[in-house]
Enzyme design. Structure first.
Site, PDB file in Angstrom:
ATOM      1  N   SER A 143       1.142  -1.110   0.308  1.00  0.00           N
ATOM      2  CA  SER A 143      -0.239  -0.531   0.258  1.00  0.00           C
ATOM      3  C   SER A 143       1.067   1.057  -0.290  1.00  0.00           C
ATOM      4  O   SER A 143       2.079   0.836   0.548  1.00  0.00           O
ATOM      5  CB  SER A 143      -0.930  -0.485   1.327  1.00  0.00           C
ATOM      6  OG  SER A 143      -1.708   0.884   1.630  1.00  0.00           O
ATOM      7  N   TYR A 156      -2.290  -1.566  10.974  1.00  0.00           N
ATOM      8  CA  TYR A 156      -2.271  -1.961   9.038  1.00  0.00           C
ATOM      9  C   TYR A 156      -1.064  -0.791   8.562  1.00  0.00           C
ATOM     10  O   TYR A 156      -0.725  -2.029   7.550  1.00  0.00           O
ATOM     11  CB  TYR A 156      -3.820  -1.241   8.274  1.00  0.00           C
ATOM     12  CG  TYR A 156      -4.245  -1.021   7.085  1.00  0.00           C
ATOM     13  CD1 TYR A 156      -4.723  -2.230   6.683  1.00  0.00           C
ATOM     14  CD2 TYR A 156      -3.149   0.148   6.377  1.00  0.00           C
ATOM     15  CE1 TYR A 156      -4.629  -2.332   5.392  1.00  0.00           C
ATOM     16  CE2 TYR A 156      -4.019  -0.154   4.793  1.00  0.00           C
ATOM     17  CZ  TYR A 156      -3.781  -1.383   4.321  1.00  0.00           C
ATOM     18  OH  TYR A 156      -3.868  -1.551   2.840  1.00  0.00           O
TER      19      TYR A 156
HETATM   20  N1  LIG Z   1      -9.079  -1.168  -1.929  1.00  0.00           N
HETATM   21  C1  LIG Z   1      -7.797  -0.060  -2.057  1.00  0.00           C
HETATM   22  O1  LIG Z   1      -8.129   1.654  -1.951  1.00  0.00           O
HETATM   23  C2  LIG Z   1      -6.424  -0.899  -1.576  1.00  0.00           C
HETATM   24  C3  LIG Z   1      -5.686   0.158  -1.246  1.00  0.00           C
HETATM   25  C4  LIG Z   1      -3.641  -0.218  -1.025  1.00  0.00           C
HETATM   26  C5  LIG Z   1      -3.725  -1.542  -0.347  1.00  0.00           C
HETATM   27  N2  LIG Z   1      -4.838  -2.777  -0.731  1.00  0.00           N
HETATM   28  C6  LIG Z   1      -4.854  -3.989  -0.394  1.00  0.00           C
HETATM   29  O2  LIG Z   1      -5.091  -4.988  -1.380  1.00  0.00           O
HETATM   30  C7  LIG Z   1      -5.587  -5.910  -1.115  1.00  0.00           C
HETATM   31  C8  LIG Z   1      -7.342  -6.352  -1.347  1.00  0.00           C
HETATM   32  O3  LIG Z   1      -7.925  -5.234  -0.924  1.00  0.00           O
HETATM   33  P1  LIG Z   1      -9.162  -4.760  -1.082  1.00  0.00           P
HETATM   34  O4  LIG Z   1     -10.224  -3.705  -1.604  1.00  0.00           O
HETATM   35  O5  LIG Z   1      -9.802  -5.683  -2.427  1.00  0.00           O
HETATM   36  O6  LIG Z   1     -10.016  -5.798   0.034  1.00  0.00           O
HETATM   37  P2  LIG Z   1     -11.497  -6.445  -0.132  1.00  0.00           P
HETATM   38  O7  LIG Z   1     -11.979  -6.450  -0.950  1.00  0.00           O
HETATM   39  O8  LIG Z   1     -12.131  -5.775   1.568  1.00  0.00           O
HETATM   40  O9  LIG Z   1     -11.200  -7.701  -0.607  1.00  0.00           O
HETATM   41  C9  LIG Z   1     -10.813  -8.817   1.228  1.00  0.00           C
HETATM   42  C10 LIG Z   1     -10.333  -9.888   0.138  1.00  0.00           C
HETATM   43  O10 LIG Z   1      -9.658 -10.733   1.139  1.00  0.00           O
HETATM   44  C11 LIG Z   1      -9.742 -11.807   1.402  1.00  0.00           C
HETATM   45  N3  LIG Z   1      -9.947 -11.338   3.021  1.00  0.00           N
HETATM   46  C12 LIG Z   1     -10.229 -11.428   4.100  1.00  0.00           C
HETATM   47  N4  LIG Z   1      -9.678 -11.578   4.872  1.00  0.00           N
HETATM   48  C13 LIG Z   1      -8.824 -13.032   5.140  1.00  0.00           C
HETATM   49  C14 LIG Z   1      -8.607 -14.004   5.633  1.00  0.00           C
HETATM   50  N5  LIG Z   1      -8.315 -14.445   6.645  1.00  0.00           N
HETATM   51  N6  LIG Z   1      -8.372 -15.252   5.342  1.00  0.00           N
HETATM   52  C15 LIG Z   1      -8.312 -15.307   3.509  1.00  0.00           C
HETATM   53  N7  LIG Z   1      -9.215 -14.251   2.770  1.00  0.00           N
HETATM   54  C16 LIG Z   1      -9.141 -13.126   2.980  1.00  0.00           C
HETATM   55  C17 LIG Z   1     -11.887 -11.378   1.345  1.00  0.00           C
HETATM   56  O11 LIG Z   1     -13.026 -12.851   1.536  1.00  0.00           O
HETATM   57  P3  LIG Z   1     -13.775 -12.674   3.118  1.00  0.00           P
HETATM   58  O12 LIG Z   1     -13.885 -11.680   3.208  1.00  0.00           O
HETATM   59  O13 LIG Z   1     -14.672 -13.830   2.302  1.00  0.00           O
HETATM   60  O14 LIG Z   1     -12.458 -13.406   3.057  1.00  0.00           O
HETATM   61  C18 LIG Z   1     -11.787 -10.941   0.612  1.00  0.00           C
HETATM   62  O15 LIG Z   1     -11.864 -11.841  -0.909  1.00  0.00           O
HETATM   63  C19 LIG Z   1      -5.432  -6.040   0.482  1.00  0.00           C
HETATM   64  O16 LIG Z   1      -4.073  -6.972   0.616  1.00  0.00           O
HETATM   65  C20 LIG Z   1      -5.453  -4.651   1.388  1.00  0.00           C
HETATM   66  O17 LIG Z   1      -4.396  -4.311   2.420  1.00  0.00           O
HETATM   67  C21 LIG Z   1      -5.999  -1.898  -0.752  1.00  0.00           C
END
Ligand SMILES: NC(=O)c1ccc[n+]([C@@H]2O[C@H](COP(=O)([O-])OP(=O)(O)OC[C@H]3O[C@@H](n4cnc5c(N)ncnc54)[C@H](OP(=O)(O)O)[C@@H]3O)[C@@H](O)[C@H]2O)c1
Length: 251
Positions: A143, A156
């Site tokens: 991130s 985080y």
């Molecule tokens: N969105 C942003 O702006 C952003 C920016 C920087 C970095 N990121 C990073 O990108 C990644 C994805 O983020 P996102 O925004 O796509 O989040 P999201 O929409 O909340 O999706 C998260 C995914 O991770 C899965 N997950 C969560 N906890 C888990 C666990 N304990 N075991 C297995 N799967 C798990 C969730 O499925 P379940 O809930 O069914 O487990 C879901 O498929 C993360 O690492 C986040 O920190 C996101």
């Protein structure tokens, strides 16, 4: 690197960035295995990702990781790319700790387990598979907040900074094995994690995925997508300014 034909495990591929990455990978004729915790969400995601396979796995616990990798390798016939994408973000105010809630302590441990310990352990366990892979790579989704933390989600940010650090160490250690270690840095992307935040500034998950795959194909060690490029420069030149800019947004 050629994406076509690659066998890819996308953790957290059931929603958000992981789902968009999976869809883009399938669009380039990669073979994709996804996982997440929620069985209904997994089924729903697989319905909309024709050709993908997957299983339920909670990466906040070590149990089940070896089985996940075995299932993935058996379904895809091996593993070339591990994308450590699953992650959670919690707002946390340490001044609440004065009132002392055991739930807060639980949630701190969980956030570290899912965002940091999980990817490290899964990578360790995946190495025998990756060592036999074609142009193998470990891709860790970090991130902008790995560069400069935001006060409202301190654990985080710390997990993402640590994941960025270990990705750099892995790059050196895994290079002799021919395994790449890639730091994939999203900007603010429109997913459930960032719901309600700074709507005008968000990149769509599909746009993010397209840029991420272009960076992988170009064999970049650190793939800075969209505003993450500018943020990485500001982190070096004007960290206080970047901290102010990030105080209201990003994941
Ligand atoms: N969105 C942003 O702006 C952003 C920016 C920087 C970095 N990121 C990073 O990108 C990644 C994805 O983020 P996102 O925004 O796509 O989040 P999201 O929409 O909340 O999706 C998260 C995914 O991770 C899965 N997950 C969560 N906890 C888990 C666990 N304990 N075991 C297995 N799967 C798990 C969730 O499925 P379940 O809930 O069914 O487990 C879901 O498929 C993360 O690492 C986040 O920190 C996101």
């Amino acid at each position: 690197m050629r994406i076509q034909g690659k066998r890819v495990l996308v953790t957290g591929g059931t929603a958000g960035i992981g789902w968009a990455l999976s869809r883009a990978l399938l669009g380039r004729s990669a073979r994709v295995f996804i996982c997440g915790r929620d069985p209904a969400r997994l089924d729903h995601a697989l319905e909309h990702l024709p050709g993908a396979v997957g299983s339920v796995c909670d990466l906040g616990h070590r149990e089940g990781m070896a089985e996940l990798l075995e299932d993935c390798a058996a379904e895809l016939g091996g593993l070339d790319i591990l994308i450590n994408n699953a992650g959670i973000q919690q707002s946390l105010d340490f001044t609440n700790g004065i009132a002392g809630t055991p739930e807060m302590l639980e949630s701190i441990g969980r956030e570290i387990a899912v965002n940091l310990t999980g990817p490290i352990q899964l990578t360790w366990l995946a190495l025998p598979h990756l060592a036999r892979g074609d142009e193998p790579a470990v891709v860790n989704v970090t991130s902008i907040l790995a560069y400069v933390p935001r006060a409202s989600s301190p654990v985080y940010c710390a997990t993402k900074a640590a994941l960025r650090s270990i990705t750099a160490s892995l790059r050196s250690q895994l290079d002799p094995l021919g395994i790449r270690a890639v730091d994939l840095v999203p900007p603010l992307v429109d997913t459930a994690m960032t719901q309600g935040r700074d709507e005008g500034k968000k990149l769509s998950a599909d746009e993010f995925a397209r840029s991420a795959l272009a960076g992988l194909e170009a064999e970049q060690d650190c793939i800075l997508v969209g505003r993450a490029k500018q943020a990485s420069w500001l982190a070096r030149l004007a960290p206080a300014l970047l901290a102010r800019k990030l105080s209201g947004d990003t994941g």
